[in-house]
Design a protein around this motif. Sequence first.
Motif, PDB file in Angstrom:
ATOM      1  N   ASP A 257       0.680  -1.388  -0.032  1.00 18.54           N
ATOM      2  CA  ASP A 257       0.016  -0.045   0.018  1.00 18.54           C
ATOM      3  C   ASP A 257       0.936   1.331  -0.011  1.00 18.54           C
ATOM      4  N   ASP A 258       1.937   1.247   0.607  1.00 21.15           N
ATOM      5  CA  ASP A 258       2.944   2.298   0.675  1.00 21.15           C
ATOM      6  C   ASP A 258       3.439   2.757  -0.749  1.00 21.15           C
ATOM      7  N   PHE A 259       3.268   1.721  -1.726  1.00 24.82           N
ATOM      8  CA  PHE A 259       3.771   2.222  -3.263  1.00 24.82           C
ATOM      9  C   PHE A 259       2.531   2.853  -4.270  1.00 24.82           C
ATOM     10  N   HIS A 260       1.381   3.037  -3.378  1.00 22.93           N
ATOM     11  CA  HIS A 260       0.333   3.506  -4.233  1.00 22.93           C
ATOM     12  C   HIS A 260       0.473   5.084  -4.323  1.00 22.93           C
ATOM     13  N   PRO A 261       0.394   5.729  -5.222  1.00 17.54           N
ATOM     14  CA  PRO A 261       0.090   7.161  -5.436  1.00 17.54           C
ATOM     15  C   PRO A 261      -0.964   7.589  -4.725  1.00 17.54           C
ATOM     16  N   GLU A 262      -0.991   8.811  -4.348  1.00 15.32           N
ATOM     17  CA  GLU A 262      -1.992   9.614  -3.600  1.00 15.32           C
ATOM     18  C   GLU A 262      -3.346   9.682  -4.219  1.00 15.32           C
ATOM     19  N   ALA A 263      -3.307   9.732  -5.683  1.00 14.75           N
ATOM     20  CA  ALA A 263      -4.381   9.606  -6.262  1.00 14.75           C
ATOM     21  C   ALA A 263      -5.155   8.113  -6.127  1.00 14.75           C
ATOM     22  N   ASN A 264      -4.385   7.135  -6.099  1.00 15.99           N
ATOM     23  CA  ASN A 264      -4.953   5.906  -5.811  1.00 15.99           C
ATOM     24  C   ASN A 264      -5.601   5.674  -4.779  1.00 15.99           C
ATOM     25  N   ILE A 265      -5.089   6.179  -3.541  1.00 18.84           N
ATOM     26  CA  ILE A 265      -5.668   6.248  -2.212  1.00 18.84           C
ATOM     27  C   ILE A 265      -6.867   7.042  -1.795  1.00 18.84           C
ATOM     28  N   ALA A 266      -6.806   8.322  -2.652  1.00 19.79           N
ATOM     29  CA  ALA A 266      -8.043   8.901  -2.731  1.00 19.79           C
ATOM     30  C   ALA A 266      -9.119   8.095  -3.337  1.00 19.79           C
ATOM     31  N   LYS A 267      -8.899   7.599  -4.467  1.00 21.95           N
ATOM     32  CA  LYS A 267      -9.986   7.048  -5.283  1.00 21.95           C
ATOM     33  C   LYS A 267     -10.579   5.841  -4.488  1.00 21.95           C
ATOM     34  N   MET A 268      -9.668   5.054  -3.821  1.00 18.64           N
ATOM     35  CA  MET A 268     -10.373   3.695  -3.035  1.00 18.64           C
ATOM     36  C   MET A 268     -11.000   4.377  -1.746  1.00 18.64           C
ATOM     37  N   SER A 269     -10.324   5.241  -1.194  1.00 14.39           N
ATOM     38  CA  SER A 269     -11.146   5.805   0.036  1.00 14.39           C
ATOM     39  C   SER A 269     -12.451   6.388  -0.389  1.00 14.39           C
ATOM     40  N   ALA A 270     -12.757   6.857  -1.761  1.00  8.89           N
ATOM     41  CA  ALA A 270     -14.149   7.468  -2.030  1.00  8.89           C
ATOM     42  C   ALA A 270     -14.761   6.248  -2.531  1.00  8.89           C
ATOM     43  N   GLY A 271     -14.427   5.199  -2.199  1.00 11.38           N
ATOM     44  CA  GLY A 271     -15.222   3.856  -2.416  1.00 11.38           C
ATOM     45  C   GLY A 271     -15.192   3.477  -4.124  1.00 11.38           C
ATOM     46  N   THR A 272     -14.099   4.003  -5.051  1.00 12.87           N
ATOM     47  CA  THR A 272     -14.277   3.772  -6.228  1.00 12.87           C
ATOM     48  C   THR A 272     -13.075   2.781  -6.614  1.00 12.87           C
ATOM     49  N   PRO A 273     -13.283   1.651  -7.160  1.00 13.31           N
ATOM     50  CA  PRO A 273     -12.256   0.516  -7.580  1.00 13.31           C
ATOM     51  C   PRO A 273     -11.291   1.114  -8.574  1.00 13.31           C
ATOM     52  N   LEU A 274     -10.114   0.756  -8.334  1.00  9.37           N
ATOM     53  CA  LEU A 274      -9.114   1.289  -9.256  1.00  9.37           C
ATOM     54  C   LEU A 274      -9.215   0.367 -10.582  1.00  9.37           C
ATOM     55  N   ASP A 275      -8.667   1.086 -11.771  1.00  6.18           N
ATOM     56  CA  ASP A 275      -8.596   0.262 -13.012  1.00  6.18           C
ATOM     57  C   ASP A 275      -7.260   0.036 -13.407  1.00  6.18           C
ATOM     58  N   ASP A 276      -7.003  -0.598 -14.486  1.00  3.98           N
ATOM     59  CA  ASP A 276      -5.730  -0.842 -14.811  1.00  3.98           C
ATOM     60  C   ASP A 276      -5.013   0.321 -14.962  1.00  3.98           C
ATOM     61  N   ALA A 277      -5.520   1.142 -15.396  1.00  4.44           N
ATOM     62  CA  ALA A 277      -4.466   2.309 -15.594  1.00  4.44           C
ATOM     63  C   ALA A 277      -4.130   2.879 -14.266  1.00  4.44           C
ATOM     64  N   ASP A 278      -4.740   2.969 -13.056  1.00  3.53           N
ATOM     65  CA  ASP A 278      -4.709   3.237 -11.862  1.00  3.53           C
ATOM     66  C   ASP A 278      -3.301   2.303 -11.391  1.00  3.53           C
ATOM     67  N   ARG A 279      -3.415   1.006 -11.832  1.00  2.71           N
ATOM     68  CA  ARG A 279      -2.693   0.065 -11.022  1.00  2.71           C
ATOM     69  C   ARG A 279      -1.260   0.191 -11.612  1.00  2.71           C
TER      70      ARG A 279
END
Length: 172
Positions: A36-58
Amino acid sequence: MRTPQVVVVMGVAGTGKTTIGPLLAARLGVPYAEGDDFHPEANIAKMSAGTPLDDADRGPWLDAIGTWAHDRAGLGGVVSCSALKRAYRDRLRAAAPGVVFVHLAGDRALIEDRMSHRQGHFMPTALLDSQFATLQPLEADEAGVTVDVAGAPEEIAERAVAALREFDPASS
Protein backbone atom coordinates in the motif's frame (compact mmCIF):
# COMPACT_ATOMS: atom_id res chain seq x y z
CA MET A 1 13.95 -24.26 1.00
CA ARG A 2 16.13 -21.58 -0.43
CA THR A 3 14.67 -18.12 0.08
CA PRO A 4 13.11 -16.94 -3.18
CA GLN A 5 14.36 -13.66 -4.58
CA VAL A 6 11.11 -12.04 -3.57
CA VAL A 7 7.83 -13.41 -2.23
CA VAL A 8 4.73 -11.43 -3.20
CA VAL A 9 1.90 -11.95 -0.70
CA MET A 10 -1.25 -11.51 -2.79
CA GLY A 11 -5.01 -11.69 -2.45
CA VAL A 12 -8.14 -9.61 -2.19
CA ALA A 13 -8.47 -6.88 0.41
CA GLY A 14 -8.94 -8.22 3.91
CA THR A 15 -7.07 -11.51 3.49
CA GLY A 16 -4.30 -10.34 5.81
CA LYS A 17 -1.50 -9.40 3.44
CA THR A 18 -0.33 -6.60 5.75
CA THR A 19 -0.43 -8.92 8.77
CA ILE A 20 0.98 -12.09 7.22
CA GLY A 21 3.63 -10.37 5.09
CA PRO A 22 5.80 -9.19 8.00
CA LEU A 23 5.37 -12.51 9.82
CA LEU A 24 6.46 -14.39 6.71
CA ALA A 25 9.40 -12.04 6.15
CA ALA A 26 10.55 -12.55 9.75
CA ARG A 27 10.37 -16.33 9.36
CA LEU A 28 12.35 -16.14 6.11
CA GLY A 29 14.85 -13.63 7.52
CA VAL A 30 14.27 -11.01 4.82
CA PRO A 31 12.88 -7.45 4.74
CA TYR A 32 9.19 -6.68 4.29
CA ALA A 33 7.66 -3.91 2.18
CA GLU A 34 4.01 -2.84 2.51
CA GLY A 35 2.47 -2.73 -0.96
CA ASP A 36 0.00 0.00 0.00
CA ASP A 37 2.96 2.33 0.58
CA PHE A 38 3.71 2.20 -3.16
CA HIS A 39 0.28 3.62 -4.15
CA PRO A 40 0.24 7.15 -5.53
CA GLU A 41 -1.95 9.53 -3.48
CA ALA A 42 -4.51 9.60 -6.31
CA ASN A 43 -5.06 5.84 -5.94
CA ILE A 44 -5.59 6.11 -2.19
CA ALA A 45 -8.03 8.98 -2.66
CA LYS A 46 -9.95 7.01 -5.28
CA MET A 47 -10.24 3.88 -3.10
CA SER A 48 -11.07 5.94 -0.01
CA ALA A 49 -13.98 7.39 -1.97
CA GLY A 50 -15.24 3.86 -2.69
CA THR A 51 -14.16 3.78 -6.34
CA PRO A 52 -12.29 0.68 -7.53
CA LEU A 53 -8.97 1.19 -9.28
CA ASP A 54 -8.74 0.38 -12.96
CA ASP A 55 -5.77 -1.08 -14.82
CA ALA A 56 -4.41 2.39 -15.67
CA ASP A 57 -4.47 3.32 -11.97
CA ARG A 58 -2.66 0.14 -11.00
CA GLY A 59 0.14 0.45 -13.60
CA PRO A 60 2.43 2.90 -11.76
CA TRP A 61 1.79 1.07 -8.49
CA LEU A 62 2.74 -2.30 -9.97
CA ASP A 63 5.82 -0.76 -11.59
CA ALA A 64 6.97 0.66 -8.24
CA ILE A 65 6.53 -2.72 -6.56
CA GLY A 66 8.30 -4.39 -9.49
CA THR A 67 11.23 -2.01 -9.09
CA TRP A 68 11.47 -2.82 -5.38
CA ALA A 69 11.36 -6.55 -6.16
CA HIS A 70 13.99 -6.15 -8.89
CA ASP A 71 16.26 -4.26 -6.48
CA ARG A 72 15.92 -7.12 -3.96
CA ALA A 73 17.12 -9.73 -6.50
CA GLY A 74 19.61 -12.01 -4.84
CA LEU A 75 18.85 -10.48 -1.44
CA GLY A 76 15.29 -11.69 -0.89
CA GLY A 77 12.27 -9.89 0.45
CA VAL A 78 8.55 -10.07 1.01
CA VAL A 79 6.12 -7.50 -0.36
CA SER A 80 2.34 -7.35 -0.14
CA CYS A 81 0.46 -6.65 -3.37
CA SER A 82 -3.07 -7.68 -4.28
CA ALA A 83 -1.82 -8.89 -7.72
CA LEU A 84 -5.40 -9.86 -8.52
CA LYS A 85 -5.01 -10.42 -12.27
CA ARG A 86 -2.63 -12.67 -14.15
CA ALA A 87 -1.55 -9.62 -16.18
CA TYR A 88 -0.52 -7.84 -12.96
CA ARG A 89 1.53 -10.83 -11.85
CA ASP A 90 3.09 -11.08 -15.32
CA ARG A 91 4.05 -7.40 -15.04
CA LEU A 92 5.71 -8.05 -11.67
CA ARG A 93 7.53 -11.11 -13.06
CA ALA A 94 8.75 -9.07 -16.04
CA ALA A 95 10.30 -6.56 -13.64
CA ALA A 96 11.64 -9.18 -11.24
CA PRO A 97 11.99 -12.66 -12.74
CA GLY A 98 11.94 -15.33 -10.08
CA VAL A 99 9.31 -13.81 -7.80
CA VAL A 100 7.11 -16.34 -6.04
CA PHE A 101 3.51 -15.60 -5.07
CA VAL A 102 1.74 -16.59 -1.86
CA HIS A 103 -1.97 -16.26 -2.59
CA LEU A 104 -3.90 -15.71 0.62
CA ALA A 105 -7.37 -17.08 -0.09
CA GLY A 106 -10.43 -17.79 1.98
CA ASP A 107 -14.12 -17.65 2.53
CA ARG A 108 -15.72 -14.36 1.47
CA ALA A 109 -17.76 -14.07 4.69
CA LEU A 110 -14.62 -14.46 6.83
CA ILE A 111 -12.76 -11.86 4.78
CA GLU A 112 -15.67 -9.39 4.92
CA ASP A 113 -15.89 -9.85 8.68
CA ARG A 114 -12.19 -9.13 9.08
CA MET A 115 -12.44 -6.05 6.87
CA SER A 116 -15.37 -4.70 8.89
CA HIS A 117 -13.30 -4.85 12.09
CA ARG A 118 -10.08 -3.26 10.89
CA GLN A 119 -9.45 0.37 11.61
CA GLY A 120 -7.50 3.06 9.82
CA HIS A 121 -7.45 1.43 6.37
CA PHE A 122 -8.48 3.30 3.24
CA MET A 123 -10.11 0.30 1.52
CA PRO A 124 -13.83 0.17 2.37
CA THR A 125 -15.67 -3.15 2.70
CA ALA A 126 -17.92 -1.97 -0.16
CA LEU A 127 -15.07 -2.65 -2.61
CA LEU A 128 -14.74 -6.33 -1.65
CA ASP A 129 -17.12 -7.47 -4.39
CA SER A 130 -15.04 -5.66 -7.03
CA GLN A 131 -11.93 -7.34 -5.62
CA PHE A 132 -13.44 -10.82 -5.95
CA ALA A 133 -14.77 -9.97 -9.43
CA THR A 134 -11.25 -8.97 -10.51
CA LEU A 135 -9.42 -11.90 -8.86
CA GLN A 136 -7.84 -14.44 -11.16
CA PRO A 137 -6.35 -17.14 -8.89
CA LEU A 138 -2.84 -18.42 -9.53
CA GLU A 139 -2.63 -20.70 -12.53
CA ALA A 140 -0.70 -23.98 -12.66
CA ASP A 141 2.15 -22.41 -14.65
CA GLU A 142 2.67 -19.55 -12.18
CA ALA A 143 5.34 -19.77 -9.49
CA GLY A 144 3.41 -19.71 -6.26
CA VAL A 145 1.29 -21.35 -3.60
CA THR A 146 -2.20 -20.78 -2.21
CA VAL A 147 -2.67 -20.57 1.56
CA ASP A 148 -6.00 -20.59 3.41
CA VAL A 149 -6.54 -17.54 5.66
CA ALA A 150 -8.62 -19.29 8.31
CA GLY A 151 -7.02 -19.22 11.76
CA ALA A 152 -4.64 -17.01 13.66
CA PRO A 153 -2.00 -14.97 11.80
CA GLU A 154 0.85 -17.08 13.20
CA GLU A 155 -0.84 -20.27 11.90
CA ILE A 156 -1.35 -18.73 8.46
CA ALA A 157 2.29 -17.61 8.30
CA GLU A 158 3.45 -21.09 9.29
CA ARG A 159 1.26 -22.63 6.55
CA ALA A 160 2.81 -20.20 4.07
CA VAL A 161 6.35 -21.15 5.11
CA ALA A 162 5.47 -24.85 4.87
CA ALA A 163 3.90 -24.38 1.43
CA LEU A 164 6.97 -22.47 0.21
CA ARG A 165 9.23 -25.27 1.51
CA GLU A 166 7.24 -27.80 -0.52
CA PHE A 167 7.10 -25.54 -3.58
CA ASP A 168 9.25 -26.67 -6.49
CA PRO A 169 9.99 -23.69 -8.74
CA ALA A 170 10.99 -26.07 -11.53
CA SER A 171 7.37 -27.26 -11.73
CA SER A 172 6.09 -23.78 -12.70
